[in-house]
Design a protein around this motif. Structure first.
Motif, mmCIF file in Angstrom:
data_model
loop_
_atom_site.group_PDB
_atom_site.id
_atom_site.type_symbol
_atom_site.label_atom_id
_atom_site.label_comp_id
_atom_site.label_asym_id
_atom_site.label_seq_id
_atom_site.Cartn_x
_atom_site.Cartn_y
_atom_site.Cartn_z
ATOM 1 N N ASP A 146 0.842 -1.158 0.000
ATOM 2 C CA ASP A 146 0.057 -0.221 0.059
ATOM 3 C C ASP A 146 0.804 1.320 -0.157
ATOM 4 O O ASP A 146 0.390 2.383 -0.154
ATOM 5 C CB ASP A 146 -0.955 -0.029 1.270
ATOM 6 N N CYS A 191 0.238 5.363 4.342
ATOM 7 C CA CYS A 191 -0.128 3.769 3.985
ATOM 8 C C CYS A 191 -1.459 3.609 5.076
ATOM 9 O O CYS A 191 -1.529 4.108 6.286
ATOM 10 C CB CYS A 191 0.785 2.881 4.687
ATOM 11 N N ALA A 208 -1.771 3.815 -4.067
ATOM 12 C CA ALA A 208 -0.476 3.572 -3.171
ATOM 13 C C ALA A 208 0.344 5.052 -3.452
ATOM 14 O O ALA A 208 0.466 5.603 -4.581
ATOM 15 C CB ALA A 208 0.379 2.364 -3.663
ATOM 16 N N SER A 249 2.126 -2.536 -6.264
ATOM 17 C CA SER A 249 1.504 -1.760 -5.413
ATOM 18 C C SER A 249 -0.067 -1.681 -5.771
ATOM 19 O O SER A 249 -0.291 -1.860 -6.902
ATOM 20 C CB SER A 249 2.049 -0.173 -5.314
#
Length: 254
Positions: free
Chosen positions: A24, A189, A92, A88
């Motif tokens: 993430d 994140c 992200a 990702s």
């Protein structure tokens, strides 16, 4: 409880093995490959000689990957960030540390890998030395971008710059980053998500991720620093478990 995985090996090789859309956020501090215009200048000095002063009061281990010229550095970093992009999820965020020399090349690599570049944040180090005849070099830079679009549904507001000196007490890596700065960065994140750092070093990004309730996937080529990072990450996990046990062992609320 958050968890971590630490791979010992080459960053690009490990990244190619990661599943699609499995992380993430990507937050990393790659070897800058700075400090020399010719091959002899780049290879004659170790990483320690490049990034610490001559009278430094420590003897920290060197790290590999510091002898690429700028063209090969851009090609290598582009391939690495391309694999990170693939691994990702949508929305992200990627954050890549750089010094002033590699700032343009890093922004090129980030965009060539597919990320949408959103800007850069200075990390200002108050303890840096003045330079006779001109301004001191007291900053590194954090270039950042997004896969797709930024998730603006989150109630998250981060500063546009950071002021913190390099760790002194308990410093274990030449280019070690302050955990308090990294704890702010890992908040890009989502809670419970996974932060990836292909250049784990002493593990500061991972420690910050665990403390902030994120999972962590790290890669470190140096056996020496991988061992240090694993020890620090384990210690963080143990401290967090002890804190949870303390809370659970306390008196029940009436």
């Amino acid at each position: 409880m958050s968890s971590y995985t630490l791979h010992r090996g080459d960053a690009l090789t490990v990244l190619k093995s990661l599943p699609d859309e499995s992380v993430d956020a990507v937050i990393t501090d790659p070897p800058y490959n700075s400090g020399g215009r010719t091959s002899s200048e780049r290879t004659a000095r170790t990483a320690r000689a490049k990034y610490t002063s001559g009278d430094a009061q420590h003897d920290l281990a060197n790290f590999p990957g510091e002898n690429r010229d700028q063209r090969s550095y851009r090609a290598w970093l582009t391939e690495l960030l391309t694999e990170a992009y693939r691994a990702s999820r949508e929305h992200a965020v990627v954050m890549v540390f750089s010094d002033w020399r590699q700032d343009p090349t890093t922004s090129d690599a980030l965009q060539m890998a597919g990320w949408t570049w959103h800007g850069k944040m200075p990390w200002i180090k108050p303890a840096s030395r003045p330079r006779k005849g001109g301004p001191k070099q007291d900053s590194e830079f954090i270039l950042w971008g997004v896969k797709g679009t930024l998730d603006n549904t989150r109630d998250l507001y981060l500063p546009g710059h950071f002021i913190a000196s390099q760790p002194r007490k308990g410093r274990v890596h030449i280019t070690q980053k302050p955990v308090e700065v990294m704890q702010q960065l890992v908040q890009v994140c989502p809670p419970g998500g996974t932060v990836l750092d292909p250049f784990t070093g002493s593990g500061s990004t991972g420690i910050a991720a665990l403390k902030e309730g994120r999972n962590f996937v790290g890669v470190e080529l140096s056996d020496h620093y991988a061992g240090i990072a694993n020890e620090r990450l384990l210690q963080t996990m143990q401290q967090m478990r002890s804190q949870e046990d303390f809370v659970l062992a306390g008196p029940e609320a009436e």
